[in-house]
Design a protein around this motif. Structure first.
Motif, PDB file in Angstrom:
ATOM      1  N   GLY A 108      38.803 -42.613  48.175  1.00  0.00           N
ATOM      2  CA  GLY A 108      39.202 -41.788  47.046  1.00  0.00           C
ATOM      3  C   GLY A 108      39.913 -40.515  47.456  1.00  0.00           C
ATOM      4  O   GLY A 108      39.744 -39.469  46.837  1.00  0.00           O
ATOM      5  N   THR A 151      47.083 -46.248  53.265  1.00  0.00           N
ATOM      6  CA  THR A 151      46.962 -46.372  51.818  1.00  0.00           C
ATOM      7  C   THR A 151      45.608 -46.965  51.446  1.00  0.00           C
ATOM      8  O   THR A 151      44.939 -46.482  50.532  1.00  0.00           O
ATOM      9  N   ALA A 152      45.188 -47.998  52.167  1.00  0.00           N
ATOM     10  CA  ALA A 152      43.892 -48.627  51.907  1.00  0.00           C
ATOM     11  C   ALA A 152      42.758 -47.637  52.162  1.00  0.00           C
ATOM     12  O   ALA A 152      41.810 -47.552  51.374  1.00  0.00           O
ATOM     13  N   ARG A 207      42.874 -44.384  51.967  1.00  0.00           N
ATOM     14  CA  ARG A 207      42.879 -43.392  50.884  1.00  0.00           C
ATOM     15  C   ARG A 207      42.239 -43.959  49.625  1.00  0.00           C
ATOM     16  O   ARG A 207      41.509 -43.269  48.930  1.00  0.00           O
ATOM     17  N   GLU A 208      42.518 -45.228  49.326  1.00  0.00           N
ATOM     18  CA  GLU A 208      41.936 -45.837  48.127  1.00  0.00           C
ATOM     19  C   GLU A 208      40.433 -46.010  48.268  1.00  0.00           C
ATOM     20  O   GLU A 208      39.672 -45.690  47.352  1.00  0.00           O
ATOM     21  N   VAL A 209      39.985 -46.488  49.425  1.00  0.00           N
ATOM     22  CA  VAL A 209      38.559 -46.722  49.639  1.00  0.00           C
ATOM     23  C   VAL A 209      37.752 -45.426  49.556  1.00  0.00           C
ATOM     24  O   VAL A 209      36.688 -45.383  48.943  1.00  0.00           O
ATOM     25  N   THR A 234      43.143 -37.963  48.262  1.00  0.00           N
ATOM     26  CA  THR A 234      44.397 -37.631  47.598  1.00  0.00           C
ATOM     27  C   THR A 234      45.570 -38.062  48.455  1.00  0.00           C
ATOM     28  O   THR A 234      45.457 -38.148  49.677  1.00  0.00           O
ATOM     29  N   ALA A 235      46.685 -38.308  47.837  1.00  0.00           N
ATOM     30  CA  ALA A 235      47.881 -38.742  48.597  1.00  0.00           C
ATOM     31  C   ALA A 235      48.623 -37.575  49.151  1.00  0.00           C
ATOM     32  O   ALA A 235      48.435 -36.460  48.839  1.00  0.00           O
TER      33      ALA A 235
END
Length: 73
Positions: A70, A63-64, A66-68, A72-73
Motif C-alpha cells: 500500500g 509496482t507489485a 507498492r501494491e502489496v 504511494t507511487a
C-alpha cells in the motif's frame, strides 16, 4: 543516532539504516522516506540490496511491491 564521523542512523531493533542508505533508496526507487526505511529494514539496512531487488527484475516488481504494501507511487 550519530556514529563517530559518519552519517546519522535510524534504528529499529537490530536493523540500523544509515541516512545515506535511506536517501539512496528514496532517490533510486522514488519512494517516500517511510517506505524507503521499511524496505531497508527488510534488506538489513543494505541500500544496494534494496535497489537491486527491483532494478534486476524491472519495474513490475516495484509496482507489485507498492501494491502489496500500500505504498504511494
Amino acid at each position: 543516532m550519530l556514529d563517530e564521523g559518519g552519517s546519522p542512523q535510524v534504528s529499529w531493533g537490530e536493523t540500523v539504516c544509515d541516512e545515506t542508505a535511506i536517501l539512496k533508496v528514496m532517490e533510486f526507487l522514488a519512494l517516500p522516506r517511510a517506505d524507503a526505511i521499511h524496505l531497508l529494514m527488510q534488506c538489513n539496512g543494505n541500500a544496494e540490496t534494496a535497489v537491486d531487488m527491483f532494478t534486476v527484475v524491472g519495474s513490475e516488481r516495484l509496482t507489485a511491491y507498492r501494491e502489496v504494501f500500500g505504498l504511494t507511487a
